[in-house]
Design a protein around this motif. Structure first.
Motif, PDB file in Angstrom:
ATOM      1  N   LYS B  14       0.853  -1.195   0.000  1.00 50.89           N
ATOM      2  CA  LYS B  14       0.000   0.000   0.000  1.00 50.89           C
ATOM      3  C   LYS B  14       0.881   1.235   0.000  1.00 50.89           C
ATOM      4  CE  LYS B  14      -3.787  -2.019   2.624  1.00 50.89           C
ATOM      5  NZ  LYS B  14      -3.987  -2.488   3.983  1.00 50.89           N
ATOM      6  N   PHE B  15       0.526   2.211  -0.834  1.00 50.11           N
ATOM      7  CA  PHE B  15       1.143   3.530  -0.759  1.00 50.11           C
ATOM      8  C   PHE B  15       0.074   4.465  -0.221  1.00 50.11           C
ATOM      9  CE2 PHE B  15       3.364   1.656  -4.458  1.00 50.11           C
ATOM     10  CZ  PHE B  15       4.661   1.737  -3.990  1.00 50.11           C
ATOM     11  N   ARG B  16       0.263   4.975   0.957  1.00 51.85           N
ATOM     12  CA  ARG B  16      -0.810   5.764   1.576  1.00 51.85           C
ATOM     13  C   ARG B  16      -2.175   5.118   1.306  1.00 51.85           C
ATOM     14  NH1 ARG B  16       2.216  10.085  -0.931  1.00 51.85           N
ATOM     15  NH2 ARG B  16       3.879   8.686  -0.516  1.00 51.85           N
ATOM     16  N   ASN B  40      -1.216  -0.157 -17.521  1.00 51.49           N
ATOM     17  CA  ASN B  40      -0.539   0.824 -16.674  1.00 51.49           C
ATOM     18  C   ASN B  40      -1.180   0.840 -15.292  1.00 51.49           C
ATOM     19  OD1 ASN B  40      -0.271   3.200 -19.378  1.00 51.49           O
ATOM     20  ND2 ASN B  40       1.173   1.648 -18.719  1.00 51.49           N
ATOM     21  N   GLY B  41      -0.340   0.863 -14.287  1.00 53.84           N
ATOM     22  CA  GLY B  41      -0.853   0.966 -12.928  1.00 53.84           C
ATOM     23  C   GLY B  41      -1.360  -0.341 -12.360  1.00 53.84           C
ATOM     24  N   ALA B  42      -1.111  -1.463 -13.055  1.00 44.70           N
ATOM     25  CA  ALA B  42      -1.606  -2.753 -12.577  1.00 44.70           C
ATOM     26  C   ALA B  42      -0.868  -3.212 -11.321  1.00 44.70           C
ATOM     27  CB  ALA B  42      -1.465  -3.803 -13.670  1.00 44.70           C
ATOM     28  N   GLY B  43       0.340  -2.678 -11.120  1.00 44.28           N
ATOM     29  CA  GLY B  43       1.121  -3.086  -9.957  1.00 44.28           C
ATOM     30  C   GLY B  43       2.306  -3.967 -10.316  1.00 44.28           C
ATOM     31  N   THR B  45       5.372  -3.119 -11.657  1.00 43.49           N
ATOM     32  CA  THR B  45       6.649  -2.589 -11.195  1.00 43.49           C
ATOM     33  C   THR B  45       6.757  -2.660  -9.672  1.00 43.49           C
ATOM     34  OG1 THR B  45       6.791  -1.136 -13.095  1.00 43.49           O
ATOM     35  CG2 THR B  45       8.133  -0.545 -11.206  1.00 43.49           C
ATOM     36  N   THR B  46       5.655  -2.412  -9.000  1.00 43.29           N
ATOM     37  CA  THR B  46       5.684  -2.489  -7.540  1.00 43.29           C
ATOM     38  C   THR B  46       6.029  -3.909  -7.085  1.00 43.29           C
ATOM     39  OG1 THR B  46       4.012  -0.752  -7.507  1.00 43.29           O
ATOM     40  CG2 THR B  46       4.370  -1.949  -5.459  1.00 43.29           C
ATOM     41  N   THR B  47       5.426  -4.903  -7.734  1.00 45.90           N
ATOM     42  CA  THR B  47       5.744  -6.293  -7.417  1.00 45.90           C
ATOM     43  C   THR B  47       7.239  -6.563  -7.638  1.00 45.90           C
ATOM     44  OG1 THR B  47       3.547  -6.896  -8.203  1.00 45.90           O
ATOM     45  CG2 THR B  47       5.129  -8.696  -7.925  1.00 45.90           C
ATOM     46  N   HIS B 324      11.190   7.591 -20.857  1.00 41.40           N
ATOM     47  CA  HIS B 324      11.548   8.182 -19.571  1.00 41.40           C
ATOM     48  C   HIS B 324      10.319   8.647 -18.818  1.00 41.40           C
ATOM     49  CE1 HIS B 324      14.795   9.885 -17.073  1.00 41.40           C
ATOM     50  NE2 HIS B 324      13.722  10.354 -16.491  1.00 41.40           N
ATOM     51  N   ARG B 325      10.185   8.178 -17.584  1.00 45.23           N
ATOM     52  CA  ARG B 325       9.089   8.642 -16.756  1.00 45.23           C
ATOM     53  C   ARG B 325       9.646   9.377 -15.555  1.00 45.23           C
ATOM     54  NH1 ARG B 325       4.675   4.402 -15.271  1.00 45.23           N
ATOM     55  NH2 ARG B 325       6.358   3.846 -13.879  1.00 45.23           N
ATOM     56  N   TRP B 326       9.041  10.496 -15.208  1.00 47.36           N
ATOM     57  CA  TRP B 326       9.455  11.236 -14.016  1.00 47.36           C
ATOM     58  C   TRP B 326       8.598  10.780 -12.876  1.00 47.36           C
ATOM     59  CZ3 TRP B 326      13.426  14.736 -13.882  1.00 47.36           C
ATOM     60  CH2 TRP B 326      14.010  14.997 -15.129  1.00 47.36           C
TER      61      TRP B 326
HETATM   62  N1  ATP Z   1       6.145   5.348  -4.914  1.00 46.99           N
HETATM   63  C1  ATP Z   1       4.815   5.365  -5.064  1.00 46.99           C
HETATM   64  N2  ATP Z   1       4.049   6.148  -4.295  1.00 46.99           N
HETATM   65  C2  ATP Z   1       2.709   6.157  -4.434  1.00 46.99           C
HETATM   66  N3  ATP Z   1       2.027   5.410  -5.327  1.00 46.99           N
HETATM   67  C3  ATP Z   1       2.729   4.605  -6.138  1.00 46.99           C
HETATM   68  C4  ATP Z   1       4.156   4.538  -6.052  1.00 46.99           C
HETATM   69  N4  ATP Z   1       4.593   3.642  -6.970  1.00 46.99           N
HETATM   70  C5  ATP Z   1       3.486   3.185  -7.589  1.00 46.99           C
HETATM   71  N5  ATP Z   1       2.369   3.760  -7.099  1.00 46.99           N
HETATM   72  C6  ATP Z   1       0.980   3.480  -7.524  1.00 46.99           C
HETATM   73  O1  ATP Z   1       0.800   2.095  -7.475  1.00 46.99           O
HETATM   74  C7  ATP Z   1       0.051   1.644  -8.582  1.00 46.99           C
HETATM   75  C8  ATP Z   1       0.818   0.564  -9.324  1.00 46.99           C
HETATM   76  O2  ATP Z   1       1.944   1.139  -9.951  1.00 46.99           O
HETATM   77  P1  ATP Z   1       3.028   0.281 -10.738  1.00 46.99           P
HETATM   78  O3  ATP Z   1       4.105   1.212 -11.143  1.00 46.99           O
HETATM   79  O4  ATP Z   1       3.408  -0.894  -9.933  1.00 46.99           O
HETATM   80  O5  ATP Z   1       2.210  -0.193 -11.988  1.00 46.99           O
HETATM   81  P2  ATP Z   1       2.739  -0.889 -13.320  1.00 46.99           P
HETATM   82  O6  ATP Z   1       1.907  -2.100 -13.510  1.00 46.99           O
HETATM   83  O7  ATP Z   1       4.201  -1.069 -13.275  1.00 46.99           O
HETATM   84  O8  ATP Z   1       2.346   0.172 -14.420  1.00 46.99           O
HETATM   85  P3  ATP Z   1       3.150   0.725 -15.679  1.00 46.99           P
HETATM   86  O9  ATP Z   1       2.742  -0.091 -16.849  1.00 46.99           O
HETATM   87  O10 ATP Z   1       2.665   2.131 -15.797  1.00 46.99           O
HETATM   88  O11 ATP Z   1       4.595   0.644 -15.375  1.00 46.99           O
HETATM   89  C9  ATP Z   1      -0.257   2.867  -9.409  1.00 46.99           C
HETATM   90  O12 ATP Z   1      -1.556   3.290  -9.085  1.00 46.99           O
HETATM   91  C10 ATP Z   1       0.750   3.861  -8.965  1.00 46.99           C
HETATM   92  O13 ATP Z   1       0.261   5.159  -9.062  1.00 46.99           O
END
Ligand code: ATP
Ligand code: MG
Lengths: 268, 327
Positions: B14-16, B40-43, B45-47, B324-326
């Motif tokens: 969880k982010f906030r 996009n945003g599926a999670g 990269t976070t995984t 590039h993503r900021w």
């Molecule tokens: N450091 C962070 N702080 C707050 N929210 C974040 C952070 N990193 C990711 N998120 C949120 O977590 C969710 C998942 O993001 P993530 O980057 O894991 O997705 P993704 O599947 O890699 O997408 P993409 O195809 O855009 O790379 C998104 O809603 C994103 O806004």
């Protein structure tokens, strides 16, 4: 023993990277050498004129105000410390550029201990800054006859401790920042006041009391004073006290930096 | 099958107030190419960031080669080679220097390091550019260098986050090629993410489809397609007619129907070979003239639509996103 050698290797690698990187960015090299020289010439000669009355009595009195040095020598020794101070602080804060441009992640997923990475960074940048300071000093020897060649090495070692301290402070701050917007603010809100309240441009003893208090808790003050002592033999404080305080402060900053860098994730 | 090389158990981040990863569990077996596919945003990269020790999970567990990523991050870091979604090269250094520094901080050195750098730069066809500063490299060259760098310390596990994001088709094919060769010749395990269905289908042995932080389906590309268990039929009508769906599902043979561009409808049917004649008949009865009809196996995109009711918008044919993503 084995892991010590390995750590040394990581350390050396980061030093290598920082030095290489610095040398590649030619504009940075130029700025970090030219800027102090501009201060010395433009500010030093301008102010030096104000303090030059062509009257031995008055001139001697004015020298007394500047630890017995002519203004040019006083300023020059301070500027050497200032260039190291600004350079090291910026180098520390530049961790944030690595954050933005991704190289930080590369080091964070590597098996090298983060403390060593951090130390390597700080020392690498410090080496570059000391070389720059030596170049500035060489010029100083040409325009001032009050400098002591035998004091150069001790002065540079004070500079080294100074740079490790402020690089660490920069890294500690940058580990908590995640945008470049804060960068400019830090420059103005931290670097400017610290450099004016440190005895670089004017002696501490002539400052108003409240300013003297700030000067005395400013680590830069002790670096300026110590470097000035070794280069000219004149100072406001005991140079031993200078180095002891400087070391204590640098170590505190270093420990804080290591702590925040070890905990650094990419979350903030 | 042997033990899993990568395993996550009910991973949550969880982010906030955002739940980026929500109870994600999967296993990657040795020498497998495993894909996390999602929009996009599926999670994804976070995984990945949790697995490569850059983020701590809110709850749940993750293991790399049996090592807990939270308890022993240092050990995990030795095992993995990572290509991040966002660029991570030092652009002021040359390709060789980037490789050299990476090798050194992974404990390599000497002639051996030199040899490996040359070999890998050769592999990704960057040898002629070894001494050029990376700032002047194209996006594709940078990506290839990052792949070479991730392989330098001979990791057991290669983790690629969107390896072809924003690259042109030619470069993409090259990178696909490299990934296949790496698996074949080095026998390493690869975990990758992508939001390109065609990429997942071409490269991955098994895929997890992710959406809103959850895994909504897992399997081989074929298994995933058989979730729909059906074929896709495309019917084009003559220009004078409005495309329309049948109000009759032909005893359950037609699963779904929707209008698509070009005066066409797209049907998902159980068995195209048997259903096609009946579709003809039915439209004829309604007085509609079919101009063209074709059918094919479903794509992963259709699986995604079936599972979520939404389009997995990006395909390789779409505009590439800037690399590039900021943050
Ligand atoms: N450091 C962070 N702080 C707050 N929210 C974040 C952070 N990193 C990711 N998120 C949120 O977590 C969710 C998942 O993001 P993530 O980057 O894991 O997705 P993704 O599947 O890699 O997408 P993409 O195809 O855009 O790379 C998104 O809603 C994103 O806004
Ligand atoms: Mg991503």
């Amino acid at each position: 023993m084995y892991s010590f050698i390995r750590s040394l290797n990581y350390f050396y690698t980061m030093v290598y990277r920082q030095v290489k990187r610095f040398l590649r960015a030619r504009s940075r090299v130029v700025v970090s050498i030219v800027q102090p020289i501009l201060w010395i010439f433009l500010f030093g000669m301008g102010m030096g004129g104000v303090f030059n009355f062509q009257n031995p009595m008055i001139d001697a009195f004015i020298r007394q105000q500047f630890n017995g040095l002519d203004y040019m020598t006083f300023l020059l020794t301070g500027i050497v410390a200032m260039s190291i101070f600004i350079g090291s602080f910026i180098s520390g804060v530049s961790v944030i550029f690595d954050k933005q441009f991704g190289f930080l992640k590369e080091t964070l997923v590597s098996p090298a201990p983060r403390e060593i990475i951090l130390l390597g960074r700080a020392v690498g940048d410090s080496l570059v800054l000391l070389i720059n300071a030596s170049i500035v000093l060489t010029l100083g020897f040409m325009i001032s006859n009050q400098l002591r060649p035998e004091g150069v090495l001790p002065a540079l070692s004070y500079g080294f401790v100074l740079s490790i301290g402020f690089a660490s402070l920069g890294i500690a701050i940058a580990s908590r920042m995640n945008s470049m917007e804060g960068f400019q603010m830090l420059m103005n809100l931290l670097i400017m006041p610290l450099q004016f309240v440190s005895g670089i441009f004017f002696p501490i003893q002539r400052m108003p009391d409240w300013m003297q208090i700030i000067a005395k808790i400013n680590p830069l003050t002790y670096a300026v004073d110590g470097i000035r002592y070794w280069l000219t033999g004149r100072s406001e404080f005991d140079p031993m006290i200078d180095i002891i305080l400087l070391m204590i402060l640098s170590i505190i900053f270093l420990v804080i930096a290591m702590w925040s860098f070890r905990k650094a994730t990419i979350e903030d | 099958m042997s033990d899993p090389v990568i395993e996550t158990i009910d991973l949550v981040k969880k982010f906030r107030d955002v739940v980026a990863v929500n109870k994600v569990s999967f296993k990657v077996m040795r020498k497998e190419i495993y894909g996390l596919l999602g929009p996009n945003g599926a999670g994804k990269t976070t995984t990945i960031n949790i697995l490569i020790t850059l983020l701590k999970p809110t709850s749940g567990q993750a293991f790399v080669d049996g090592i807990d990523v939270v308890k022993s991050p240092e050990k995990v870091r030795k095992k993995i080679g990572v290509v991040f979604q966002d660029p991570s090269l030092d652009v002021f250094l040359t390709a060789y220097e980037n490789m050299y520094i990476h090798g050194k901080i992974y404990g390599l050195g000497g002639k051996e390091l030199e040899r490996r750098i040359k070999e890998l730069l050769d592999f990704v066809e960057l040898k002629p550019f070894a001494d050029k500063v990376v700032r002047y490299f194209s996006g594709g060259m940078r990506r290839r260098l990052e792949i070479a760098r991730a392989l330098l310390h001979d990791p057991d596990i290669l983790i690629l986050d969107e390896p072809t994001l924003g690259l042109d088709p030619q470069t993409r094919n090259k990178i696909w090629e490299y990934i296949k060769v790496v698996r074949k010749e080095r026998g390493i395990t690869i975990l990758m993410t992508t939001h390109y269905m065609d990429e997942a289908e071409f490269l991955c042995d098994r895929i997890s489809i992710m959406d809103h932080g959850r895994i909504i389906a897992e399997g081989t590309p074929e298994q995933l397609k058989s979730i729909i268990g059906s074929d896709v039929v495309l019917i084009k009508f003559s220009d004078s007619q409005k495309p329309m769906c049948l109000d009759n599902d032909l005893d359950g043979a037609i699963i779904s129907c929707r209008s698509v561009s070009g005066n066409r409808v797209e049907l998902v049917v159980r068995d195209a070979v048997k259903t096609l004649p009946r579709i003809f008949e039915e439209y004829e009865r309604k007085g509609l003239v079919i101009e063209e009809i074709s059918y094919r196996r479903p794509t992963l995109n259709e699986v995604f639509i079936y599972l979520t009711g939404r389009e997995l918008r990006d395909s390789l044919e779409d505009q590439p996103r800037p690399i590039h993503r900021w943050r």
